[in-house]
Design a protein around this motif. Structure first.
Motif, short mmCIF file in Angstrom:
data_model
loop_
_atom_site.label_atom_id
_atom_site.label_comp_id
_atom_site.label_asym_id
_atom_site.label_seq_id
_atom_site.Cartn_x
_atom_site.Cartn_y
_atom_site.Cartn_z
N GLY A 159 0.80 -1.22 0.00
CA GLY A 159 0.00 0.00 0.00
C GLY A 159 0.83 1.26 0.00
O GLY A 159 1.67 1.49 -0.87
N GLU A 160 0.65 2.08 1.01
CA GLU A 160 1.35 3.36 1.09
C GLU A 160 2.70 3.19 1.79
O GLU A 160 2.93 2.24 2.53
N GLY A 161 3.61 4.15 1.54
CA GLY A 161 4.89 4.18 2.24
C GLY A 161 6.00 3.50 1.47
O GLY A 161 5.79 2.88 0.42
N LEU A 169 -1.27 -0.20 -9.26
CA LEU A 169 -1.50 1.20 -8.88
C LEU A 169 -2.54 1.84 -9.79
O LEU A 169 -3.44 2.55 -9.33
N VAL A 215 -4.76 5.16 -9.15
CA VAL A 215 -3.68 6.15 -9.31
C VAL A 215 -3.60 6.52 -10.79
O VAL A 215 -3.52 5.65 -11.66
N ASP A 273 2.56 10.82 -7.44
CA ASP A 273 2.02 10.15 -6.26
C ASP A 273 2.85 8.93 -5.87
O ASP A 273 2.91 8.56 -4.70
N HIS A 274 3.48 8.30 -6.85
CA HIS A 274 4.30 7.11 -6.60
C HIS A 274 5.55 7.17 -7.46
O HIS A 274 5.49 7.55 -8.65
N CYS A 283 10.52 12.19 -2.52
CA CYS A 283 9.49 11.39 -1.84
C CYS A 283 9.39 11.64 -0.34
O CYS A 283 8.35 11.35 0.26
N ASN A 307 8.78 9.18 4.31
CA ASN A 307 7.62 8.28 4.43
C ASN A 307 6.79 8.22 3.16
O ASN A 307 5.65 7.77 3.18
N GLY A 308 7.36 8.70 2.05
CA GLY A 308 6.61 8.77 0.81
C GLY A 308 6.45 7.44 0.11
O GLY A 308 6.96 6.40 0.55
N ASN A 309 5.77 7.47 -1.02
CA ASN A 309 5.48 6.26 -1.78
C ASN A 309 6.62 5.97 -2.75
O ASN A 309 6.50 6.15 -3.97
#
Length: 571
Positions: free
Chosen positions: A19-21, A44, A49, A218-219, A240, A243-245
């Motif tokens: 998922g995220e992170g 994604l 996304v 976003d990713h 990022c 803690n980003g994607n």
């Protein structure tokens, strides 16, 4: 089950559905990392996304295209074609064209390759008198290597010299002068080298435009993370956040680019750099036999700083790998050829065999022995398409049209004229600069509109050069397609290649090939940049199969294999 999950093993599926992170995927050799990464892109997109908000950074543009193609085939909804896919350098170029003014760049900058970097250092080396010193001074190629190491590894010059180039340590001050001059010369002529692309992107992310760049994605997904250097790692962190994607895939056991300042510490330290990260290990191998994996595991297991993994497979048993020690290089070449012919007699065609060597220049002895035994082969690795002198000649004319400030391109183009050597080219360039300044026009306009002093031998061909340049640039505001520009410039090549080169017909064939490569482009600048950042693999001199036989052996260097992961290796 969604199409992109079909055929995945549990570990691959875990990576795809993350998922995220931050995510770190340790992908052992042959563990299906390409399929995993492409499936994650598809996941994604299928879960909402927007494709154009996904950034996919890969080792080559071809790798990115392949992953996007696979992702698109596995999605039923929106197309994956809008994904930002490419190398770090290509992505940097794309972002700098859009936001570069925030860091002082003109949009029309030219990207120069390693050969041009060396040429510029050669010019500066002579201008500063270092070519006539009574002690040995580093050559232009060595100077370029030192410079690249300093800026990529971000180590002080003295430390770099002591650790990597100890025989150059006494030249620290003079090299510092050259590096300063090189930086200024690039700025004056609106050119960037490979290293600049990364440094300017890092500066862009730290500028007032940084938030606008970060807001695009976003990713972010990265392939071959073990081969990133420090500045690339810094760019990802800035892009990022902690803690980003950010999803990275790589294998610490396959890090081979330390000579380019790649740091395996980037992948080893990822869990510490991103404490919230999830780590997934892909250890099922789909490519090799148990015997090969047992050998690999033994070698990898000897490392004290590595992620622990034990590669395994469900494939049937195969032959045990052999370690053969030869007396010298000639004996090694003989053994290889003996083995190649032996396997051919067993029914394994030459085209299903490959000889893997570390770098291109290590193949010399083997090539001689292959020739002596009449074993046809096609070599991959060595001279690339853009390193061929005649291709660089044509590109220099395109670069002058694209950036009239490009000193190196002017110099190369003028040297194509009969009777013009380095000294004459320098005088012509100085004359054009004076005319341009007096008439308040750029140097190209001065070259096309005003008289250029030249000898009788030079004048006729000079007139042709001016004519084809004028045709290629087209009317103001209506640039012809790049392929049409190359066709126009090709008329000049026809006039000078016969005088300047052997085999002019084959070289003109490469110009036609260049025009075909340009057919998909509408912008000369985009074509030049893509060609520089992701050049074709080889020249026509060894791109075609030999005519001696319908079967042939493939010697290939390891770095070339990494860029073209389609060859079958049989030991």
């Amino acid at each position: 089950m969604p199409a992109y999950l079909e055929g995945l093993n549990p570990d691959q599926e875990k990576a795809v559905l993350h998922g995220e992170g931050p995510l770190l995927v340790i992908a052992g050799a042959g563990s299906g990392k390409t399929k995993t990464l492409a499936s994650r892109v598809a996941h994604l997109i299928e879960t909402g996304v927007d494709a154009d908000r996904i950034l996919l950074l890969t080792f080559t543009r071809r790798a990115a295209d392949e992953m996007v193609r696979r992702a698109g085939a596995a999605t039923e909804g929106p197309s994956a074609s809008a994904v930002w896919g490419g190398t770090f350098h290509a992505t940097s170029n794309r972002l700098l064209r859009r936001f570069g003014r925030a860091v002082g760049l003109e949009e029309s900058f030219t990207v120069i390759d390693r050969g041009d970097t060396e040429s510029m250092f050669g010019i500066l080396r002579s201008e500063h008198g270092f070519a006539t010193t009574r002690t040995r001074f580093p050559r232009k190629g060595t100077i370029a290597s030192i410079y690249s190491r300093v800026v990529n590894a971000r180590t002080p010059l003295q430390q770099t010299l002591d650790e990597r180039f100890p025989w150059c340590s006494n030249h620290k001050d003079d090299l510092g002068v050259l590096f300063t001059s090189y930086t200024q010369r690039k700025r004056d002529h609106n050119v960037l080298d490979y290293d600049d692309l990364l440094h300017y992107l890092k500066a862009l992310l730290e500028s007032e435009a940084g938030d606008a760049v970060r807001a695009l994605f976003d990713h972010v997904l990265v392939d071959e993370y073990q081969d990133t250097n420090q500045i690339q790692a810094d760019i990802l962190r800035s892009l990022c956040g902690a803690n980003g994607n950010l999803s990275v895939v790589g294998d610490d056991a396959q890090s081979i680019y330390s000579f380019r300042a790649a740091q395996v510490e980037n992948i080893l330290g990822f869990p510490d750099e991103y404490p919230a990260s999830t780590v997934v290990t892909l250890d099922r191998n789909y490519r090799s036999t148990p015997e090969i994996l047992a050998t690999s595991n033994a070698v990898i297991g000897a490392s004290e700083v590595a992620f622990k993994k034990e590669l395994w497979t469900e494939r049937p048993n195969g032959p045990v790998p052999e370690l053969v020690t030869c007396f010298d290089e000639a004996a090694q070449a003989e053994w290889v050829c003996d083995r190649v012919l032996e396997m051919r007699e067993r029914g394994i065609d030459l085209r299903d065999q490959a000889v893997l060597f570390r770098t291109g220049h290590h193949s010399g002895g083997l090539e001689l022995e292959l020739g002596r035994r009449n074993i046809p082969f096609v070599k991959f690795g060595g001279l690339t398409f853009l390193e061929a002198a005649h291709v660089k000649d044509l590109l220099s004319m395109l670069r002058v049209l694209d950036n009239p400030k490009d000193e190196l391109a002017w110099n190369r183009m003028l040297l194509m004229l009969p009777g013009v050597g380095q000294a004459t080219a320098a005088k012509l360039m100085a004359h054009l600069a004076d005319v341009a300044a007096g008439a308040d026009v750029d140097v190209l306009e001065a070259f096309l509109r005003y008289e250029v002093p030249a000898s009788l031998d030079t004048r006729e061909v000079l007139g042709l050069l001016r004519s084809v340049l004028d045709d290629a640039r087209g009317p103001e505001g209506a640039e012809p397609p790049p392929s049409a520009q190359i066709d126009a410039l090709g008329r000049f090549c026809e006039a000078v290649f016969e005088r300047n080169y052997d085999d002019p017909k084959a070289r003109l064939g490469d110009i036609d090939h260049l025009a075909s490569l340009a057919a998909d482009y509408r912008s000369r600048g985009r074509f030049l940049t893509d060609l520089t950042l992701d050049p074709p693999a080889s020249t026509s001199s060894f791109a075609e199969a030999p005519h001696l036989d319908d079967d042939y052996l493939i010697p290939v260097s390891y770095t070339h294999l990494r860029a073209h992961e389609t060859y079958l290796l049989i030991s």
